[in-house]
Write a protein that holds these residues in place. Structure first.
Motif, PDB file in Angstrom:
ATOM      1  N   ASP A 135       0.857  -1.095   0.110  1.00 24.93           N
ATOM      2  CA  ASP A 135       0.014   0.217  -0.086  1.00 24.93           C
ATOM      3  C   ASP A 135       0.729   1.181   0.126  1.00 24.93           C
ATOM      4  OD1 ASP A 135      -2.294  -1.275  -0.200  1.00 24.93           O
ATOM      5  OD2 ASP A 135      -2.906  -1.024   1.865  1.00 24.93           O
ATOM      6  N   GLY A 136       2.041   1.190   0.312  1.00 27.40           N
ATOM      7  CA  GLY A 136       2.930   2.375   0.353  1.00 27.40           C
ATOM      8  C   GLY A 136       2.374   3.607   1.166  1.00 27.40           C
ATOM      9  N   GLY A 137       1.964   4.484   0.681  1.00 26.73           N
ATOM     10  CA  GLY A 137       1.274   5.629   1.153  1.00 26.73           C
ATOM     11  C   GLY A 137       0.076   5.515   1.630  1.00 26.73           C
ATOM     12  N   GLY A 138      -0.277   4.346   1.694  1.00 23.71           N
ATOM     13  CA  GLY A 138      -1.685   4.309   2.774  1.00 23.71           C
ATOM     14  C   GLY A 138      -1.682   4.230   4.083  1.00 23.71           C
ATOM     15  N   ARG A 139      -2.494   3.471   4.862  1.00 28.25           N
ATOM     16  CA  ARG A 139      -2.677   3.814   6.293  1.00 28.25           C
ATOM     17  C   ARG A 139      -1.443   3.215   6.885  1.00 28.25           C
ATOM     18  NH1 ARG A 139      -6.500   3.628  10.525  1.00 28.25           N
ATOM     19  NH2 ARG A 139      -6.083   1.949  12.031  1.00 28.25           N
ATOM     20  N   GLU A 140      -0.939   3.938   7.490  1.00 27.32           N
ATOM     21  CA  GLU A 140       0.253   3.606   8.323  1.00 27.32           C
ATOM     22  C   GLU A 140      -0.109   2.963   9.816  1.00 27.32           C
ATOM     23  OE1 GLU A 140       3.629   6.046   8.398  1.00 27.32           O
ATOM     24  OE2 GLU A 140       4.004   6.379   6.390  1.00 27.32           O
ATOM     25  N   VAL A 141       0.286   1.662  10.277  1.00 22.79           N
ATOM     26  CA  VAL A 141      -0.612   1.351  11.370  1.00 22.79           C
ATOM     27  C   VAL A 141       0.740   1.170  12.537  1.00 22.79           C
ATOM     28  CG1 VAL A 141      -1.651  -0.600  12.456  1.00 22.79           C
ATOM     29  CG2 VAL A 141      -2.106  -0.057  10.039  1.00 22.79           C
ATOM     30  N   ASP A 142       0.164   1.529  13.784  1.00 22.35           N
ATOM     31  CA  ASP A 142       1.252   1.566  14.619  1.00 22.35           C
ATOM     32  C   ASP A 142       1.297   0.157  15.504  1.00 22.35           C
ATOM     33  OD1 ASP A 142       2.030   4.432  15.031  1.00 22.35           O
ATOM     34  OD2 ASP A 142      -0.081   4.847  15.262  1.00 22.35           O
ATOM     35  N   ALA A 143       0.049  -0.479  15.455  1.00 21.45           N
ATOM     36  CA  ALA A 143      -0.125  -1.875  16.020  1.00 21.45           C
ATOM     37  C   ALA A 143      -1.170  -2.597  15.121  1.00 21.45           C
ATOM     38  CB  ALA A 143      -0.242  -1.658  17.461  1.00 21.45           C
ATOM     39  N   ALA A 144      -0.981  -4.029  15.206  1.00 20.05           N
ATOM     40  CA  ALA A 144      -2.065  -4.732  14.494  1.00 20.05           C
ATOM     41  C   ALA A 144      -1.988  -6.000  15.152  1.00 20.05           C
ATOM     42  CB  ALA A 144      -1.486  -5.097  13.081  1.00 20.05           C
ATOM     43  N   TYR A 145      -3.269  -6.709  15.528  1.00 25.70           N
ATOM     44  CA  TYR A 145      -3.856  -7.839  16.366  1.00 25.70           C
ATOM     45  C   TYR A 145      -4.418  -8.853  15.540  1.00 25.70           C
ATOM     46  CZ  TYR A 145      -2.164  -4.586  20.048  1.00 25.70           C
ATOM     47  OH  TYR A 145      -1.819  -3.778  20.835  1.00 25.70           O
ATOM     48  N   PHE A 146      -4.093 -10.099  15.599  1.00 32.77           N
ATOM     49  CA  PHE A 146      -5.061 -11.294  14.944  1.00 32.77           C
ATOM     50  C   PHE A 146      -5.886 -11.688  16.146  1.00 32.77           C
ATOM     51  CE2 PHE A 146      -5.928 -15.483  13.570  1.00 32.77           C
ATOM     52  CZ  PHE A 146      -6.264 -15.246  12.264  1.00 32.77           C
ATOM     53  N   LEU A 147      -7.244 -11.585  16.130  1.00 39.96           N
ATOM     54  CA  LEU A 147      -8.116 -12.066  17.148  1.00 39.96           C
ATOM     55  C   LEU A 147      -8.884 -13.323  16.826  1.00 39.96           C
ATOM     56  CD1 LEU A 147      -9.395  -8.483  18.102  1.00 39.96           C
ATOM     57  CD2 LEU A 147      -7.530  -9.585  19.119  1.00 39.96           C
ATOM     58  N   ALA A 148      -8.583 -14.332  17.273  1.00 38.67           N
ATOM     59  CA  ALA A 148      -9.390 -15.494  16.934  1.00 38.67           C
ATOM     60  C   ALA A 148     -10.540 -15.783  18.218  1.00 38.67           C
ATOM     61  CB  ALA A 148      -8.435 -16.644  16.981  1.00 38.67           C
ATOM     62  N   ILE A 149     -11.554 -15.897  17.464  1.00 39.92           N
ATOM     63  CA  ILE A 149     -12.598 -15.777  18.591  1.00 39.92           C
ATOM     64  C   ILE A 149     -13.593 -17.166  18.102  1.00 39.92           C
ATOM     65  CG2 ILE A 149     -14.377 -14.376  17.252  1.00 39.92           C
ATOM     66  CD1 ILE A 149     -15.420 -13.746  19.999  1.00 39.92           C
ATOM     67  N   GLY A 150     -13.634 -18.426  18.945  1.00 43.38           N
ATOM     68  CA  GLY A 150     -14.384 -19.446  18.699  1.00 43.38           C
ATOM     69  C   GLY A 150     -13.445 -20.563  18.437  1.00 43.38           C
ATOM     70  N   GLY A 151     -13.787 -21.791  18.401  1.00 43.16           N
ATOM     71  CA  GLY A 151     -12.937 -22.959  17.706  1.00 43.16           C
ATOM     72  C   GLY A 151     -11.876 -23.179  18.107  1.00 43.16           C
ATOM     73  N   LEU A 152     -11.515 -23.073  19.688  1.00 48.75           N
ATOM     74  CA  LEU A 152     -10.406 -23.106  20.488  1.00 48.75           C
ATOM     75  C   LEU A 152     -10.482 -24.581  21.091  1.00 48.75           C
ATOM     76  CD1 LEU A 152      -9.999 -19.702  22.482  1.00 48.75           C
ATOM     77  CD2 LEU A 152      -9.359 -20.392  19.928  1.00 48.75           C
ATOM     78  N   ASP A 153      -9.570 -25.317  20.984  1.00 45.55           N
ATOM     79  CA  ASP A 153      -9.818 -26.805  21.307  1.00 45.55           C
ATOM     80  C   ASP A 153      -8.856 -26.993  22.763  1.00 45.55           C
ATOM     81  OD1 ASP A 153      -7.049 -26.220  20.453  1.00 45.55           O
ATOM     82  OD2 ASP A 153      -7.071 -28.496  19.367  1.00 45.55           O
ATOM     83  N   ALA A 154      -8.601 -25.730  23.221  1.00 45.45           N
ATOM     84  CA  ALA A 154      -7.481 -25.791  24.505  1.00 45.45           C
ATOM     85  C   ALA A 154      -7.675 -24.306  24.967  1.00 45.45           C
ATOM     86  CB  ALA A 154      -6.419 -26.124  24.297  1.00 45.45           C
ATOM     87  N   PRO A 155      -7.027 -24.010  26.392  1.00 43.28           N
ATOM     88  CA  PRO A 155      -6.949 -22.609  26.658  1.00 43.28           C
ATOM     89  C   PRO A 155      -6.663 -21.711  25.649  1.00 43.28           C
ATOM     90  CG  PRO A 155      -6.565 -24.107  28.409  1.00 43.28           C
ATOM     91  CD  PRO A 155      -6.540 -24.941  27.252  1.00 43.28           C
ATOM     92  N   ALA A 156      -6.821 -20.476  25.463  1.00 38.73           N
ATOM     93  CA  ALA A 156      -6.537 -19.790  24.706  1.00 38.73           C
ATOM     94  C   ALA A 156      -5.152 -19.531  24.579  1.00 38.73           C
ATOM     95  CB  ALA A 156      -7.188 -18.069  24.949  1.00 38.73           C
ATOM     96  N   ARG A 157      -4.293 -19.347  25.695  1.00 41.69           N
ATOM     97  CA  ARG A 157      -2.881 -19.167  25.809  1.00 41.69           C
ATOM     98  C   ARG A 157      -2.116 -20.369  24.953  1.00 41.69           C
ATOM     99  NH1 ARG A 157      -4.075 -20.496  30.950  1.00 41.69           N
ATOM    100  NH2 ARG A 157      -3.071 -22.260  31.737  1.00 41.69           N
ATOM    101  N   GLN A 158      -2.661 -21.639  25.034  1.00 43.90           N
ATOM    102  CA  GLN A 158      -2.217 -22.734  24.344  1.00 43.90           C
ATOM    103  C   GLN A 158      -2.340 -22.849  23.046  1.00 43.90           C
ATOM    104  OE1 GLN A 158      -3.183 -26.525  26.570  1.00 43.90           O
ATOM    105  NE2 GLN A 158      -3.062 -25.502  28.558  1.00 43.90           N
TER     106      GLN A 158
END
Length: 248
Positions: free
Chosen positions: A138-161
């Motif tokens: 994107d080059g000159g597009g939106r410059e991001v300071d932080a990004a997060y990948f959030l998974a909700i549902g479908g966990l077969d164990a505690p989230a940290r694992q």
């Protein structure tokens, strides 16, 4: 549509040549309908309330902040797959926030939602890598300071694992550009966050009630601990003990 389904007024739809299936059944077994129903309603909230709910759901990975503005929500954005030429990836939701005001920090949230199925590493890796490649291109597009990948549902164990097992280190060239941090939670954790959110106006409360009812429809209602449901002090009183010991 949601209230028609909740009230049993939505009727049924024809599946195939003969079978009629209730819209309630179709609705509560469809992953995309769950995603759209929940996240479009969260986007109706003011920025600080929405951000607070997300922080409560996914834990301390997301930085708490009293000033939050949702700049954009996009459902099922389609990005070129950086790991498989000619293919594409499609995360469920992209949320873009600005936190603070001096100057504001630009934060992107990539959401992958599951209903019934499980989260899996290849999908995480492809979406995260494609997001990074897209950000670079994107080059000159939106410059991001932080990004997060959030998974909700479908966990077969505690989230940290699940995070430890499914997170995949990015190639150095892409990782130097922007780091994407993963977090995970079950839908029931979102239901609890909704229940625990305190608001000061009826309009916001109606939106929260809508989200809570939708989560219950999909089988993800808030579960109170038994200690919050039982008055143990009352049970210790002599009158209560006599009642408990009375013959049937």
């Amino acid at each position: 549509m949601l209230n028609a389904i909740l009230s049993g007024k939505a009727g049924s739809a024809s599946i195939g040549a003969e079978e009629n299936v209730s819209w309630r059944h179709i609705f509560r077994t469809n992953e995309d309908l769950l995603t759209a129903t929940i996240f479009e309603r969260l986007s109706y909230l003011d920025g600080p309330t929405c951000w607070q709910i997300l922080c409560s759901t996914f834990g301390p990975v997301l930085p708490e902040h009293p000033i939050a503005i949702m700049r954009k929500i996009e459902f099922w954005p389609r990005w070129s797959d950086s790991l498989n030429e000619g293919r594409s990836v499609e995360p469920d939701v992209l949320l873009q926030f600005e936190l603070g005001d001096d100057p504001p920090r630009k934060v992107d949230l990539i959401v992958e939602a599951k209903l019934g199925g499980q989260q899996y590493a290849d999908q995480w890796r492809r979406q995260i890598q494609s997001y990074k490649k897209r950000s670079i291109d994107d080059g000159g597009g939106r410059e991001v300071d932080a990004a997060y990948f959030l998974a909700i549902g479908g966990l077969d164990a505690p989230a940290r694992q699940v995070i430890a097992r499914l997170s995949d280190p990015a190639p150095a060239a892409l990782d130097e550009h922007i780091r994407v941090v993963a977090a995970a939670a079950e839908w029931s954790r979102l239901a609890t966050a909704i229940q625990e959110t305190k608001v000061g106006n009826q309009q916001t409360q109606r939106v929260l009630d809508d989200v809570a009812q939708a989560l219950e429809l999909f089988g993800h209602g808030h579960i109170q601990e038994i200690s919050t449901l039982v008055n143990f002090e009352a049970l210790r009183s002599p009158d209560s003990l006599r009642i408990l010991r009375a013959p049937l």
